[in-house]
Design a protein around this motif. Sequence first.
Motif, short mmCIF file in Angstrom:
data_model
loop_
_atom_site.label_atom_id
_atom_site.label_comp_id
_atom_site.label_asym_id
_atom_site.label_seq_id
_atom_site.Cartn_x
_atom_site.Cartn_y
_atom_site.Cartn_z
N LEU A 220 -17.03 16.97 11.68
CA LEU A 220 -17.66 15.69 11.35
C LEU A 220 -18.10 15.63 9.89
CD1 LEU A 220 -19.73 15.03 14.59
CD2 LEU A 220 -17.35 14.51 14.08
N ILE A 221 -18.55 16.76 9.35
CA ILE A 221 -18.95 16.78 7.95
C ILE A 221 -17.72 16.71 7.04
CG2 ILE A 221 -19.96 18.23 6.14
CD1 ILE A 221 -21.97 19.18 8.33
N LEU A 222 -16.65 17.43 7.39
CA LEU A 222 -15.45 17.39 6.57
C LEU A 222 -14.86 15.99 6.50
CD1 LEU A 222 -13.32 18.74 4.84
CD2 LEU A 222 -12.16 19.48 6.95
N ALA A 223 -14.96 15.24 7.59
CA ALA A 223 -14.45 13.85 7.58
C ALA A 223 -15.12 13.06 6.47
CB ALA A 223 -14.69 13.19 8.93
N ARG A 224 -16.41 13.28 6.25
CA ARG A 224 -17.12 12.56 5.19
C ARG A 224 -16.77 13.12 3.81
NH1 ARG A 224 -18.14 11.91 10.63
NH2 ARG A 224 -19.17 9.88 10.87
N GLY B 64 -19.44 24.06 19.29
CA GLY B 64 -20.45 23.23 18.64
C GLY B 64 -20.34 23.35 17.13
N ALA B 65 -20.08 24.56 16.66
CA ALA B 65 -19.89 24.77 15.23
C ALA B 65 -18.64 24.04 14.74
CB ALA B 65 -19.78 26.26 14.94
N VAL B 66 -17.58 24.07 15.53
CA VAL B 66 -16.35 23.35 15.16
C VAL B 66 -16.62 21.86 15.03
CG1 VAL B 66 -14.07 22.64 16.00
CG2 VAL B 66 -14.75 25.05 16.09
N GLU B 67 -17.38 21.30 15.97
CA GLU B 67 -17.69 19.87 15.90
C GLU B 67 -18.47 19.56 14.62
OE1 GLU B 67 -19.53 18.22 19.35
OE2 GLU B 67 -17.97 18.96 20.72
N ALA B 68 -19.45 20.39 14.28
CA ALA B 68 -20.27 20.14 13.09
C ALA B 68 -19.41 20.15 11.83
CB ALA B 68 -21.38 21.17 12.99
N MET B 69 -18.56 21.16 11.68
CA MET B 69 -17.76 21.23 10.46
C MET B 69 -16.74 20.10 10.41
SD MET B 69 -15.13 24.47 10.97
CE MET B 69 -16.33 25.61 11.65
N GLY C 191 -13.79 11.07 11.91
CA GLY C 191 -15.10 11.68 12.06
C GLY C 191 -15.63 11.57 13.47
N GLN C 192 -14.75 11.77 14.46
CA GLN C 192 -15.13 11.61 15.87
C GLN C 192 -14.73 12.84 16.68
OE1 GLN C 192 -16.88 8.84 16.70
NE2 GLN C 192 -16.64 8.20 14.56
N VAL C 193 -15.42 13.02 17.79
CA VAL C 193 -15.03 14.00 18.80
C VAL C 193 -14.51 13.19 19.99
CG1 VAL C 193 -15.73 15.89 20.29
CG2 VAL C 193 -16.77 15.63 18.02
N VAL C 194 -13.24 13.36 20.28
CA VAL C 194 -12.59 12.59 21.35
C VAL C 194 -12.56 13.44 22.61
CG1 VAL C 194 -10.50 11.37 22.07
CG2 VAL C 194 -11.19 11.35 19.66
N PHE C 195 -13.38 13.06 23.58
CA PHE C 195 -13.46 13.80 24.83
C PHE C 195 -12.30 13.39 25.74
CE2 PHE C 195 -17.55 14.45 23.01
CZ PHE C 195 -17.93 15.72 23.43
N GLY D 203 -2.58 9.79 4.01
CA GLY D 203 -2.07 9.39 5.30
C GLY D 203 -2.07 10.51 6.32
N GLY D 204 -2.63 11.66 5.93
CA GLY D 204 -2.62 12.83 6.78
C GLY D 204 -3.76 12.87 7.78
N ALA D 205 -3.71 13.89 8.63
CA ALA D 205 -4.72 14.03 9.68
C ALA D 205 -4.95 15.51 9.98
CB ALA D 205 -4.27 13.32 10.96
N LEU D 206 -6.23 15.85 10.13
CA LEU D 206 -6.63 17.16 10.63
C LEU D 206 -7.27 16.95 11.99
CD1 LEU D 206 -7.39 20.20 10.47
CD2 LEU D 206 -9.43 19.51 9.17
N ILE D 207 -6.79 17.68 12.99
CA ILE D 207 -7.35 17.59 14.33
C ILE D 207 -7.78 18.99 14.76
CG2 ILE D 207 -6.95 16.99 16.74
CD1 ILE D 207 -4.52 15.46 14.48
#
Length: 247
Positions: free
Chosen positions: A168-172, A161-166, A237-241, A135-139
């Motif tokens: 999205l992959i970690l979400a999977r 850009g590196a933060v976004e890549a890691m 697994g999203q980037v929220v602008f 039930g947790g969340a990493l943001i």
Amino acid sequence: MTIGQATERVAIVTGGSGGIGGAVARRLAADGMTVVVHYAGSAARAQEVVESITATGGIAIALRGDVADAAEMEQLFDTVQERFGGVDVVVNTAGIMLLAPVAEMDLDAFDRMQRVNVRGTFVVSQQAARRLRPGGALINFSTSITRLQAPAYAAYAATKGAVEAMTLILAREMRGRDVTVNAVAPGPTATPLFLDGKSAEQVDRLAAAPPLERLGTPEDIAESVAFLAGPGRWVNGQVVFTNGGIG
């Protein structure tokens, strides 16, 4: 409720002494979470955030650590585990921004940003991946500059850009854990980090760019974080602008 008792949800906010970090810490506390306000060098500002939370009946403590130091972050998470029983939300707002055109960027400054923004996010994300309860969340935190491509921001945007890549992959990689992993990408936001070194004319021009015709506030960003940390369980697994529509 005293420190040491189990609470329903526990959040760690890295960079919690900063403008956005402090707003995030207060917002999560308003949702009833116990909040750990992490800081690197601003003990007094971190304590101010803690006091603003406890003054309204919330539970918060300040803990120091270098986000890029694996041993220090492991110790911070151990301390939170011992005092509160576990971790449910981790928000990585800690970061630095040093600007210059590519041709003029000092490589020591580039390396400093890589260490804090990339390695620091990775180290904290690694601890979060190991410890977040179901039930947790990493943001994590990116930036709208990855879309806007503004001159002088190349080195900073590269770290995000590196933060976004890691992220999205970690979400999977967290499949089956019931843990969401997302990034928030603020646009121009009225914080000391953003305003430092900018003229009034530059600030006015940036404020006029979004269709909503103003700069964001730390509280605007904190609302997006609170959604992802709480009710936004189907966002993963999203980037929220979060930028008022600037791009």
